[in-house]
Scaffold this active site. Structure first.
Site, mmCIF file in Angstrom:
data_model
loop_
_atom_site.group_PDB
_atom_site.id
_atom_site.type_symbol
_atom_site.label_atom_id
_atom_site.label_comp_id
_atom_site.label_asym_id
_atom_site.label_seq_id
_atom_site.Cartn_x
_atom_site.Cartn_y
_atom_site.Cartn_z
ATOM 1 N N ASP A 76 -6.685 -12.105 -4.297
ATOM 2 C CA ASP A 76 -7.232 -12.969 -3.248
ATOM 3 C C ASP A 76 -8.679 -12.564 -2.982
ATOM 4 O OD1 ASP A 76 -7.073 -10.609 -1.758
ATOM 5 O OD2 ASP A 76 -5.187 -11.189 -0.836
ATOM 6 N N ASP A 82 -11.492 -11.949 0.102
ATOM 7 C CA ASP A 82 -11.719 -11.807 1.542
ATOM 8 C C ASP A 82 -13.203 -11.981 1.813
ATOM 9 O OD1 ASP A 82 -9.011 -10.929 2.502
ATOM 10 O OD2 ASP A 82 -9.391 -9.426 0.959
ATOM 11 N N ASP A 126 -10.674 1.274 3.885
ATOM 12 C CA ASP A 126 -9.871 2.407 3.439
ATOM 13 C C ASP A 126 -10.518 3.192 2.282
ATOM 14 O OD1 ASP A 126 -9.334 0.251 1.775
ATOM 15 O OD2 ASP A 126 -7.166 0.257 2.068
HETATM 16 P P1 ATP Z 1 -5.158 -6.589 -3.028
HETATM 17 O O1 ATP Z 1 -5.408 -7.855 -2.238
HETATM 18 O O2 ATP Z 1 -5.490 -6.678 -4.457
HETATM 19 O O3 ATP Z 1 -3.804 -6.011 -2.770
HETATM 20 P P2 ATP Z 1 -7.204 -5.541 -1.305
HETATM 21 O O4 ATP Z 1 -8.061 -4.321 -1.466
HETATM 22 O O5 ATP Z 1 -7.900 -6.857 -1.251
HETATM 23 O O6 ATP Z 1 -6.166 -5.480 -2.483
HETATM 24 P P3 ATP Z 1 -6.055 -6.269 1.204
HETATM 25 O O7 ATP Z 1 -4.793 -5.773 1.833
HETATM 26 O O8 ATP Z 1 -6.138 -7.680 0.798
HETATM 27 O O9 ATP Z 1 -6.317 -5.330 -0.027
HETATM 28 O O10 ATP Z 1 -7.228 -5.901 2.215
HETATM 29 C C1 ATP Z 1 -8.556 -6.352 2.032
HETATM 30 C C2 ATP Z 1 -9.524 -5.250 2.378
HETATM 31 O O11 ATP Z 1 -9.392 -4.913 3.777
HETATM 32 C C3 ATP Z 1 -9.302 -3.947 1.639
HETATM 33 O O12 ATP Z 1 -9.919 -3.963 0.380
HETATM 34 C C4 ATP Z 1 -9.936 -2.944 2.580
HETATM 35 O O13 ATP Z 1 -11.338 -2.959 2.474
HETATM 36 C C5 ATP Z 1 -9.564 -3.514 3.947
HETATM 37 N N1 ATP Z 1 -8.290 -2.951 4.448
HETATM 38 C C6 ATP Z 1 -7.053 -3.503 4.346
HETATM 39 N N2 ATP Z 1 -6.121 -2.732 4.919
HETATM 40 C C7 ATP Z 1 -6.761 -1.648 5.404
HETATM 41 C C8 ATP Z 1 -6.361 -0.487 6.116
HETATM 42 N N3 ATP Z 1 -5.090 -0.273 6.414
HETATM 43 N N4 ATP Z 1 -7.329 0.396 6.478
HETATM 44 C C9 ATP Z 1 -8.632 0.175 6.179
HETATM 45 N N5 ATP Z 1 -9.063 -0.883 5.497
HETATM 46 C C10 ATP Z 1 -8.152 -1.791 5.111
HETATM 47 MG MG MG Z 2 -7.068 -8.667 -0.907
#
Ligand code: ATP
Ligand code: MG
Length: 454
Positions: free
Chosen positions: A87, A89, A168
């Site tokens: 996805d 963001d 994170d």
């Molecule tokens: P994927 O969507 O491929 O699982 P992602 O890195 O995009 O991985 P998401 O859960 O969609 O993960 O979150 C988007 C972004 O928001 C992360 O890349 C991170 O920067 C931030 N984020 C999400 N959850 C947390 C958390 N618990 N603590 C700190 N930052 C977070």
């Molecule tokens: Mg994501």
């Protein structure tokens, strides 16, 4: 946040977890400071052609209205790794209200942590406002963090620099700027990406204390990206893993769903065992694993199930949590049923009725499984006996049951794990499914003849 599913592959989807793409060209490394390290367009491989057109529309509308707008998180990370992003963001300095005014197709969600959802038909693009984890001047510490260090408020708007610090992992804090197509790195994410390292931003112990679910995120990203955990990020897991028990059970369900449902279940399982986290999520199953020794029956069953689940994701088939939870608890349940049958001379079905709720209640005290999945899990379990017995009056009902396929899959897995007696019923049901109504009726008639002769 699994919102964007492109209709066309951005890159040929990777075929197997072992075939992970590596960075084709090393990205230039950056020095850190107050200013971000900037990768210009020729220094990275991200092209707008690789992005969802609706995400681009959102980014452009924001910058045309004189706001800042960036792509951030897994979308940027995966594009840099030549992977297929799950996805995208978007993050901006516009407040949710300002975003709403810009888009007629926008709804704000969340009461405290407000986010803008922009609708394009069924697709939703999520836009967040830069946030900070620095409490405003004069604010009391306990309003933001519990005594354990866990964050209770995460809704203070901030600058892009502050936004980067509260994310994170360094590789998740890279910002793609739509204005000049550069990538901004405030935390050393590019260097870590090159070194294939997953590093928490800031002091790892504090960051896990703030949100212990990050421990599971670390496991998931290490498995998904094939990255090593940086040494302090790794060591701090051992010091803080007891805090996972404080994470709301519903959130743990969502994390478990991502661990086992996104195509990396088998490596996630190995890492959960390696970091001694599996027992916190599945204490009863863990007890079986320990009892049986290193590579016993339960381990084989789970490993087989996770490998199949990963293969299903590659084939773009759904992986339902009801199935993996049913398999995760299967040996626990069957051992308890056998015990009841031995001790209380109960029939399988009445022992099952007695035991199933107990096993589920114990599991739900750690991870909250939504009710509709629990009902399906019970069906999958219950059908195991029906599939083996092939009671003439129940064959067609069983075949048309909505959980038939999942129950058959569990039976197949069990038969592969040395349950010899199950091979014959599996063969029977495999053939049954392949036939027309006529052929099925003939198989039922054949069974009847055999049972009459007995
Ligand atoms: P994927 O969507 O491929 O699982 P992602 O890195 O995009 O991985 P998401 O859960 O969609 O993960 O979150 C988007 C972004 O928001 C992360 O890349 C991170 O920067 C931030 N984020 C999400 N959850 C947390 C958390 N618990 N603590 C700190 N930052 C977070
Ligand atoms: Mg994501």
């Amino acid at each position: 946040m699994a919102i964007f599913r492109p209709h066309f592959p951005l890159f040929p989807p990777w075929k197997h977890k072992k075939e992970r793409d590596s960075l084709q060209d090393r990205l230039p490394e950056g020095k850190l400071g107050a200013c971000p390290h900037i990768l210009t367009r020729p220094q990275h491989g991200i092209s707008r052609r690789d992005m969802n057109p609706n995400v681009l529309k959102v980014l452009y509308r924001l910058v045309n209205a004189k706001f800042e707008a960036y792509l951030v998180g897994g979308g940027v990370r995966d594009l840099l790794l030549k992977k297929y992003p799950k996805d995208f963001d978007v993050v901006s300095n516009a407040t949710p209200e300002q975003i709403r005014k810009l888009f007629t197709n926008c709804r704000l969600i969340g009461r405290r942590f407000r986010l803008a959802h922009i609708y394009f038909g069924k697709e939703i693009i999520e836009v967040a406002t830069f946030r900070s984890n620095v409490p405003p001047q004069g604010a009391k510490e306990h309003e933001f963090k519990m005594e354990s260090g866990m964050i209770v408020r995460d809704n203070i708007y901030g600058t892009i620099e502050e936004d980067a610090q509260r994310r994170d992992f360094t590789v998740n804090a890279l910002y793609y700027n739509i204005k000049d197509f550069s990538v901004l790195d405030y935390t050393g994410g590019i260097t870590d990406l090159n070194r294939r390292l997953l590093r928490l931003i800031g002091k790892p112990q504090e960051r896990y204390q703030e949100d212990p679910a990050r421990i599971l995120r670390a496991i998931r990203f290490a498995a998904k990206l094939g990255f090593q955990l940086e040494s302090q990020t790794r060591d701090a897991i051992l010091e803080t893993k007891h805090l996972l028990k404080q994470v709301p059970r519903a959130r743990l369900f969502e994390e478990v769903r991502k661990l086992f449902g996104e195509g990396y279940a088998a490596p996630c399982f190995e890492l959960l065992l390696e970091y001694d986290l599996f027992g916190t999520l599945f204490p009863q199953t863990y007890a079986c694993l320990l009892q049986e020794g290193q590579r016993g029956k339960t381990y084989q069953l789970l490993n087989g199930m996770f490998e199949n689940a990963d293969e299903r994701v590659v084939q773009q088939k759904p992986v339902t949590p009801a199935f993996f939870f049913a398999v995760l608890l299967w040996t626990v349940l069957s051992k308890q049923i056998a015990k009841h049958q031995r001790q209380k001379r109960k029939k399988w079905r009445s022992a099952f009725e007695l035991v199933a709720s107990d096993v589920l209640d114990q599991q739900m005290s750690c991870v909250a499984i939504p009710r509709h999945f629990v009902l399906r899990m019970k069906d999958i379990w219950f059908l195991q006996e029906v599939l083996v017995a092939r009671d003439l009056n129940r064959i067609l009902d069983c075949f048309h049951h909505s959980s038939f396929r999942a129950a058959y899959d569990l039976l197949t897995l069990r038969s592969q794990m040395e349950e010899e007696a199950l091979r014959e019923p599996v063969k029977w049901w495999t053939r049954f499914q392949s036939l027309s109504d006529e052929g099925r009726n003939a198989m039922i008639a054949n069974l009847k003849r055999h049972s009459d002769m007995r």
